[in-house]
Design an enzyme around this catalytic site. Structure first.
Site: not given
Length: 405
Positions: A286, A301, A344
């Site tokens: 994730h 990220h 996003k």
């Protein structure tokens, strides 16, 4: 007067029995244990709409809208606001939730599992004390970790990040945007120049990128070969000076149960479900690789992953939202982008850092400041790391971790 009182009690009891026998019920006049409920029949209600209709119970505000005395209460979906360690992730904390983040008036309180932080003599060993525990509860001890400790350590770790490429990577931020904007204010790619990525930990990190299904609703196969790649990656990462230093610190502060490697392997690489019963996600996938669910990008990220996806034409940078310049160590950037057409609206990564540095500071903040912002520092510049926990099968795993300007 006593005979009269006895007779009156008998009359009241008979009245209650008559109501029950007639199929009636005693109407509740309290919100205790009823927050979020509107059954349409009680004498008063405890849902968010009761204020509009003037039907709230007299204790509605105290029982359902305040956290004082309720820190760590179970998460109730229909309640108007929450006072536990999940509310920050769902953006539905009560207005006075700050009372749950301080030890004022709470020193020595019993442990409540869902509280965001604690104020008893066991919290230092578990690294889950409130920030003012030392000051207000005369805490101290080797297990206590202050915000200054974390900032000093992350500053030190940044100097030990020998694989940092912040001084070499060139980015083109272009136009500024917001998370609600839909216009593309950045016609060019974000990454203008990235040197060849040859450091061992980066090369091994990139071997993991094709191990995961993009959709979080698709089960991961987690083959022996893929597990072997994770093991080799962790071997290399744990041998770096910054990870050695992190383990020294976390051991000294009594944060760890077992080795740092064991804790990282469990918290970051244990499979769990974000969609029904499908084992389709890990904290590492994730946060470092990214996932897609229902047309939205989750996590994602890590700047190296973004760079590779931009190279391949799979991601499209739409503009920056905020940034913090870390000098030769890189840039903390929050931006808006798409990945395989999924949106996003806001996402952050630290551009230029090594995978081991990101993993180190994310892990530090996950274990010492879970479910809240953790103040870190690089080259004298302060920013934050936000982490979230995932409770799964009796384990506390990483749900997400990312930088915040």
């Amino acid at each position: 007067t006593r005979p009269r009182m006895k007779v009156l009690s008998i009359v009241i009891l008979a009245f209650v029995v008559a109501i029950i026998e007639a199929g009636g019920e005693i109407k509740s006049t309290s919100c205790d244990g009823r927050c979020g409920e509107n059954d349409g029949s009680s004498g008063c209600q405890c849902d968010a709409g009761c204020t509009d209709y003037g039907t709230c119970c007299s204790d509605y505000e105290e029982a359902c809208l305040r956290c004082e005395g309720r820190c760590g209460a179970d998460y109730v979906v229909i309640a108007p606001c929450q006072c536990n360690d999940e509310c920050s992730a769902h953006n539905n904390c009560c207005d006075d939730f700050d009372v749950c983040l301080t030890c004022e008036g709470r020193c020595g309180d019993e442990y409540v599992a869902n509280a965001p932080c604690h104020c008893n003599d066991a919290c230092p060993a578990h690294s889950n004390c409130c920030d003012d525990y030392d000051e207000l509860c005369d805490g101290g001890g080797t297990g206590t970790i202050t915000d200054d400790d974390i900032r000093a350590l992350t500053e030190e770790l940044s100097t030990l990040d020998s694989n940092n490429l912040g001084s070499e990577v060139v980015i083109d931020m272009q136009g500024q945007t917001t998370n609600s904007d839909h216009n593309d204010v950045a016609p060019n790619p974000l990454m203008s120049f990235v040197p060849e990525l040859t450091a061992e930990t980066i090369v091994l990190f990139e071997t993991l990128r094709d191990n995961y299904e993009r959709s979080e609703s698709v089960a991961e196969d987690n083959t022996e070969a893929e597990q072997g790649e994770v093991s080799v990656f962790l071997d290399a990462v744990m041998a770096t000076p910054l990870m050695v230093r992190l383990e020294e610190f976390m051991t000294e502060k009594q944060v760890l149960s077992g080795s740092l490697r064991e804790n990282i392997a469990e918290a970051w690489f244990t499979l769990y479900s974000r969609s029904g019963s499908t084992l389709g996600s890990t904290g590492f996938e994730h946060s470092f690789i990214g996932e897609v669910s229902g047309g939205s990008v989750g996590g994602f990220h890590n700047w190296i992953s973004y760079y590779r996806e931009e190279q391949a034409g799979n991601s499209d940078y739409k503009g920056y939202i905020e940034y913090a310049d870390l000098g030769d160590s890189g840039v903390v950037l929050t931006s808006r982008f798409t990945w395989y057409e999924a949106n996003k609206p806001i996402g952050g990564f630290i551009i230029g850092t090594s995978p081991e540095y990101d993993l180190a500071i994310f892990t530090l903040c996950f274990f010492t400041r879970p479910n809240r912002q953790c103040s870190v520092q690089t080259n004298g510049v302060q920013y934050f790391i936000q982490t979230y926990e995932m409770k799964y099968d009796g384990l506390t795993l990483v749900a997400s971790a990312y930088p915040v300007v």
